[in-house]
Each structure stands twice: as C-alpha cells, then as structure tokens.
Design a protein around this motif. Structure first.
Motif, PDB file in Angstrom:
ATOM      1  N   THR A 363      23.687  26.180   9.455  1.00  0.00           N
ATOM      2  CA  THR A 363      23.324  24.885   8.878  1.00  0.00           C
ATOM      3  C   THR A 363      22.501  25.133   7.616  1.00  0.00           C
ATOM      4  O   THR A 363      21.712  26.068   7.563  1.00  0.00           O
ATOM      5  N   ARG A 364      22.719  24.262   6.614  1.00  0.00           N
ATOM      6  CA  ARG A 364      21.923  24.416   5.389  1.00  0.00           C
ATOM      7  C   ARG A 364      20.487  23.974   5.658  1.00  0.00           C
ATOM      8  O   ARG A 364      20.224  23.261   6.628  1.00  0.00           O
ATOM      9  N   ALA A 365      19.577  24.385   4.760  1.00  0.00           N
ATOM     10  CA  ALA A 365      18.197  23.924   4.868  1.00  0.00           C
ATOM     11  C   ALA A 365      18.202  22.398   4.836  1.00  0.00           C
ATOM     12  O   ALA A 365      18.949  21.795   4.077  1.00  0.00           O
ATOM     13  N   GLY A 366      17.403  21.774   5.676  1.00  0.00           N
ATOM     14  CA  GLY A 366      17.384  20.320   5.757  1.00  0.00           C
ATOM     15  C   GLY A 366      18.379  19.789   6.771  1.00  0.00           C
ATOM     16  O   GLY A 366      18.430  18.584   7.019  1.00  0.00           O
ATOM     17  N   VAL A 384      26.117  21.225  21.699  1.00  0.00           N
ATOM     18  CA  VAL A 384      25.270  21.634  20.587  1.00  0.00           C
ATOM     19  C   VAL A 384      25.999  21.201  19.318  1.00  0.00           C
ATOM     20  O   VAL A 384      27.098  21.667  19.040  1.00  0.00           O
ATOM     21  N   ALA A 385      25.380  20.274  18.588  1.00  0.00           N
ATOM     22  CA  ALA A 385      26.031  19.720  17.406  1.00  0.00           C
ATOM     23  C   ALA A 385      25.179  20.020  16.185  1.00  0.00           C
ATOM     24  O   ALA A 385      23.953  20.049  16.259  1.00  0.00           O
ATOM     25  N   ASP A 386      25.847  20.281  15.068  1.00  0.00           N
ATOM     26  CA  ASP A 386      25.098  20.470  13.820  1.00  0.00           C
ATOM     27  C   ASP A 386      25.800  19.706  12.712  1.00  0.00           C
ATOM     28  O   ASP A 386      26.918  19.234  12.884  1.00  0.00           O
ATOM     29  N   ASP A 387      25.125  19.555  11.568  1.00  0.00           N
ATOM     30  CA  ASP A 387      25.773  18.883  10.440  1.00  0.00           C
ATOM     31  C   ASP A 387      25.997  19.890   9.319  1.00  0.00           C
ATOM     32  O   ASP A 387      25.865  19.575   8.151  1.00  0.00           O
ATOM     33  N   GLY A 388      26.324  21.101   9.720  1.00  0.00           N
ATOM     34  CA  GLY A 388      26.617  22.158   8.746  1.00  0.00           C
ATOM     35  C   GLY A 388      28.034  22.046   8.215  1.00  0.00           C
ATOM     36  O   GLY A 388      28.639  20.973   8.253  1.00  0.00           O
TER      37      GLY A 388
END
Lengths: 457, 227
Positions: A363-366, A384-388
C-alpha cells in the motif's frame, strides 16, 4: 489386437455365456412346442381312426357284410400313401379284405386303442378294432407319421436355428468385443505413451458420447490436471533454482573477493556478515518451503484445538499497527466478538500476519488496511483489504502458487511464499481463500468453516 | 557456568563448544546419548544443551529421564525439526527452550543465558524492576524514568518487562515474539523492530542515557551503559 486378448476378453466371455443361455432357452421352448403339438396330432389321429371305424360300423348296419368289404377294398385301393391300415377278418381269423398284415397281438389301452409298429414311415400306427354281429372283426389304423415328421422338422429347424443363433452370437460377440477392445486399446495406447513420458497424448473422443467417451473424457481431464500440477512443480523448481542461484552466486563472489581481502580485517568481517545474511535468506526460503509442505501434509491437524479467532485478529492488529503507522498507513480492525474455531493458533496467526504484512508492504503511504472478522451462518469470513494497487484478475490465482511473484523481475522483497502458506493453512482448516477487487486495491477473503471437525469438537 | 553439550555432529559440537568457551563458560561434550545421559546425571552442570536426534538414547529421552529423577538442570533442546508440534513435544519432555537448526550462535547464547538466569530464580517474585533510573512497578502497572512517568500500552509494558527481566542480556527478536506475543514462528519482518523503536522513543529521550541497545546480528539489550 491379438487372439489371446480376444479370448481373455470379458466381453467375449459374456457374449458366449448369453449365447449358451439363449440356446438352452430356445431348446426348452421348442421342446415344449413339440410335446404339445405331438399330443395334438396324436389325438387327431385317434379321432380319425374312431370316426373311420364308426363309418364302417354304420355301413355294416346299412349294407351288411358286403358293404364293409366293398368299402375296405375301395379304401385300400385309394390309399396310396399306406398311412391307413385295414384288417378285415372273418370269425375264423381268415383275411377278408384289407392289408396283408397278420392280426396284431396287442392289447388295447384304456381308450380301446392299439399301438402298432408301422410298416413304412417312422412312428407308430394307432388302431382300433370293431366286432360285427356275424363274428367278423375289423381293425382300422392310422400311421401317426405326422408326429414324426413334425419332430424331424422341429429338430431340423432347431438345429438350423441354434446353429445360426450360435454363429450370430459368437460372431456378434467377437465383433462387439473387437470394437470394445479397440476402444480400450486406444486408451491403453495413450496411457502407455504417457508412461513413456509423452504427457501431451489424449484419449480420442468419438461423436457417439458413449461410456467409453465418458471414460476418455475423465481420463483426459485427469491428465490435464496432472499436466497443470506438473507445470506448477516445474515452475516452482525453476523459481527455486532462480531464487537460490542469485544469493548463492553473490555469496560465492563475495567469498572469493574476501580471499583477496584476508589481510584487511574490517572488510573481511563485513564480507562474512553479508555472507551469513545471504545464507540466512536461502535458509529462510527453504524453511518456508518445508513449513508449507508440513502444513499441506495435514500433520498439524493432530494438534488442533479450540482457538479464539477474535483474539488472534486483535493480536495481529496490535503487532502490525506500529509498523503501519511508521509507514504512514492506517491499519484498522473490525471484528465480531467471540469467534471460535478449531485449528492451530500459530498457523492461523502466521497466515493472517502474512496477509497484513503484504497489505502494508504493497500500500502507498497514506493508504488504508482493514482487517474484518465476521461470523456468517455456516462459515467465518476473515478479510484483509487494502486500497493499494490491487492484483490484476489474471494473477489472482497465481499469487497463491509457491514462489510466484506478481513482479516478474522478482526484485522486490519477499520470497513469494507468504500467500502459499496462507492458502495451505486455510486448506488445512478446510476453508478456501480468494482475492477479489476492493476497488481500489485487493481484498483477500479467507472462508473458514465454523465447525472444522465435528468428530473432534 | 558449567555447560554440558550433547551433540553427535562433530562440526556443530566444535562450533558450540568454541562459542560457549568464548562466552566464558566451561564446556563438557558428549557425542552420544548414552554418555551424555550418564554425564548429565552424575555431574552437577549449570546447563544442558542437547540435540534431539542422538545415537543410542535420543535427546527427549535424556531430558525426560533427568526430569523424572528430579534433576531440574536448565536445558535447551536443539532440533532439525521445526514445527510447532515438535516444539511442544520438546517442551513437554521437560526442555526449558527449543531451538531449531540452523540457528545463529547469538540466538543460542541469548536463550541459554535466559534459561540459566530463570533457573537462578532472579526477579520472578519482584514487584519492582529497576535498570538505572528506569523503574517498573509490576503491581501498579506503572513505569517511571527518573521523575518522568511513562505511559505504556499493555503490549509495550510486557515488552519492556521482558527486556528489564533480562537486563544486561541479549534478547533476540524471536525470543521477544515468543515471550511477549506468545506465538512460535519466525515473523520474518521488521515488525518487532518497529515495536522496539516505538518503545525506545518513549523510554530513551534526548536528555537521558540510552537504555535500549540494538545488538547487531542478534537482537536487543536493555542495559545502563554501553560497556
């Protein structure tokens, strides 16, 4: 197709057995027909004899002795076939008219009939005797040759029919067997080729869609599956070779260079330290592979016990939250309380840790990472979810393969085994895992059964 | 300290004996299980390092035999088998710690020091732990550095407690992971380091002497000075 194959063939043996059964039943049927018909013919013969005798007796009443004599003589002349037998004798036993045969010496049966041997034809003569008031007597007989004829006709047709039937059965059996053997041989040929190493061979499928085609289709599907697995193993082997060659050759180069530096302790020390790091990374890869193999063997199931999944997700959140915030990412947790499962606490935690670690890494910073734990009706859902950047659809299955990395240059950190372990752990717990689009990002969903093993629960 | 090493592989034994002697221990060596069990039962050693797979008598049998005869010698079991079950079996047999080959010598030494210290019973019943001007009140769950009260989350408190109980000794990342988080596998990431640096940020400020030190290639050490 060799003769021995044919003789050993189960199909042919079955065909012959059916032919034998069929033959026996036809013989029984024909035999019954013969008995019925012979009876019928015999009773007809008896009726003819009786009515002839009645006619003669009636003639005697009308015309007397001469009438009978004339009738017998006219009958004798007209009966060319010699089927009939007339013996007309006077009271003293002298022949009056009819055939030349001597008066028979047989005793009548209960119906008053005599059974005499026939002069001509086969079979017997059924005869009856009438006594006239003047002391003369007459014997009228009829050859039952029809019965014999019928018997021989039946025997002939039985022989012909049986022969034809046996020929048909054996011939048909051989043809059917040959056809079957041909199809089985086609399958055998393919399996022999495969045993010889040519895995591309497939069983030919005909248009008839019969049971052999179904068998062939299943064998082909099995072969496809084996090919896929073998390709996967080949891929893993290639990847292991690639993953280990790099650190090993680096290690070798460094050791070689440090030989030249042997008089400079500081450089030698740093070379040795880096070498140890290289060896450690190789050992780590091997350790991870062995751990996955151990999980896949199912052995850890023996030490399954009741595990508080809610506590595990809280531990994971606590363990990784500092790492996420150090990288300016947000890790959050949304968990149902008191979710229990039968399983391995360490393995479940490690699987979750791998997912969270990956999510933070990619994931990117933020960015945001969210762990959710939900109890559904029949299963437990751990996400487990991310917005990467997410995972392209065509790679969502591949990332679970050993040593597969979405990054083709294989340059990013990690050994490509994290998700393989996740899948192995989930399968160990009789669950399944999938990756879906989180728009944006990726969502890894682990579905675990509520009662993993009711026998142990 | 007098340590007995029971290890049949000559290279590993040499490597262990050399390292332990350099760390200041007196070391005896047995190359098979029978000799090892005899030596362990007849001599008063301070600690035992035993390989799990040995000729004649295997490591787990040695440990369980010693324990059955009332010998509480601190023991580390070495094994090539690394799964959780194997570990549990090793600890159930009476091992104080279980280490999977290959391991770094620093890891072994740190764990050996920890089990030796634990057997001496130091600090188990203390209610206050002190390292330099750092003070931890185990009953009141509070931590002070000099006059400054330090606010710690429960996880950080347990991490600091483990470091303070092992003050002056090296603790490795896996030891921290096992004792503070109670999970048994190598986390393979720098996740522990982040916890340490967060804790360090709370304990060591610019005005005071640093207490939490990073030991390269091994782990961490809480001590008053660099010496």
């Amino acid at each position: 197709m060799r003769g021995r194959d044919l003789l050993r063939s189960r199909a042919l043996r079955l065909a012959l057995l059916y032919a034998a059964l069929f033959g026996v039943s036809i013989m029984a049927l024909l035999g019954a027909i013969y008995l019925l018909a012979a009876n019928q013919v015999r009773s007809h013969v008896d009726e003819f004899v009786a009515s002839e005798l009645e006619m003669l007796q009636a003639d005697y009443v009308v015309d007397g002795f001469d009438g009978v004599l004339g009738l017998v003589q006219s009958r004798d002349a007209s009966d060319r076939s010699n089927h009939w037998l007339y013996l007309y004798v006077a009271a003293d036993g002298s022949r009056l008219a009819g055939d030349d045969d001597p008066w028979p010496d047989a005793t009548p049966d209960t119906d008053g009939f005599l059974t005499l041997p026939a002069r001509q034809h086969r079979g017997v003569v059924r005869a009856r005797v009438a006594h006239f008031p003047d002391g003369s007597r007459i014997l009228v007989g009829l050859n039952d040759y029809e019965v014999g004829e019928m018997r021989s006709a039946l025997a002939r047709s039985m022989g012909l029919g049986l022969g034809a039937m046996l020929l048909l059965a054996i011939g048909g059996g051989i043809l059917v067997t040959l056809a079957m053997l041909r199809q089985i041989e086609a399958i055998n040929r393919v399996t022999r080729d495969i045993m010889a190493g040519d895995l591309r061979q497939r069983v030919p499928i005909t248009a008839s869609n019969d049971e052999f085609d179904m068998l062939g289709r299943n064998i082909n599907a099995m072969l496809d599956r084996i090919s896929t697995l073998m390709d996967a193993i080949r891929g893993v082997t290639d990847n292991i070779a690639h993953d280990l060659r790099l650190p090993l050759s680096r290690l070798r180069g460094r050791l070689e260079a440090s030989l030249a530096d042997r008089n400079q302790p500081a450089q030698l020390e740093s070379a040795i330290e880096q070498s140890i790091d290289d060896v450690d990374s190789i050992l780590t890869t091997f350790g991870a592979l062995l751990r996955i193999a151990n999980v896949e063997s199912g052995r850890p199931r023996e030490s399954f016990n009741q595990v508080d999944l809610t506590a595990i997700v809280h531990d994971a959140e606590q363990l990784f939250e500092p790492m996420a915030s150090a990288e300016h990412k947000t890790l959050r947790l949304d968990a149902d309380v008191g979710v229990q499962i039968r399983g391995s606490r360490d393995l479940l935690f490690q699987a979750l840790a791998n997912l969270v670690d990956n999510a933070i890494k990619y994931t990117r910073a933020g960015g945001n990472i969210l762990i959710t734990l939900r109890r559904r009706d029949a299963h437990i859902e751990l996400c487990v979810a991310d917005d990467g950047p997410g995972i392209p659809e065509d790679q969502r299955d591949k990332v679970f393969q050993r040593l597969y990395r979405a990054d083709p240059s294989r340059s990013s950190a990690g050994n490509g085994l994290g998700l393989s372990l996740v899948r192995a752990v989930v399968l160990l717990h009789d669950g399944y895992c999938q990756i879906v689009d989180n728009a944006p990002g990726a969502r890894v969903i682990l579905s675990l059964p509520v009662a993993i093993d009711s026998r142990l629960a | 300290m007098r340590i007995l090493v029971i290890e049949d592989d000559a290279d590993t034994a040499r490597y262990l004996i050399k390292g332990l002697r350099e760390a200041g221990h007196a070391v005896d060596h047995a190359a098979n299980g029978k000799d090892g069990l005899f030596m362990a039962a007849s001599e008063p050693y301070d600690g035992l390092i035993v390989d799990r797979m040995l000729p004649h008598v295997d490591g787990l049998t040695i440990v369980s035999t010693l324990r059955a005869s009332g010998n509480a010698m601190p023991t580390i079991i070495l094994s090539a088998l690394g799964e959780v079950d194997d570990r549990v079996r090793g600890l159930r047999a009476g091992g104080d710690d279980y280490l999977v080959k290959p391991f770094s010598f620093a890891e072994l030494l740190a764990r050996l020091e920890a089990v030796l210290r634990r057997s001496r019973g130091s600090g188990a019943t203390d209610t206050v732990l002190r390292v330099a001007d750092l003070e931890m009140d185990l009953l009141g769950r509070s931590v002070r550095r000099g006059h400054r009260t330090i606010d710690l989350k429960p996880q950080e408190f347990r991490l600091l407690e483990y470091l303070m109980r092992n003050a002056g000794q090296v603790v490795t990342r896996t030891m921290l992971f096992e004792h503070v988080w109670d999970y048994h596998f190598d986390p393979q990431t720098n996740v522990i380091d982040v916890h340490i640096s967060r804790l360090r940020g709370k304990i060591d400020d610019a005005q005071s002497v640093a207490l939490i030190h990073t030991v390269r290639g091994a782990g961490y050490c809480l001590r008053a000075s660099k010496s």
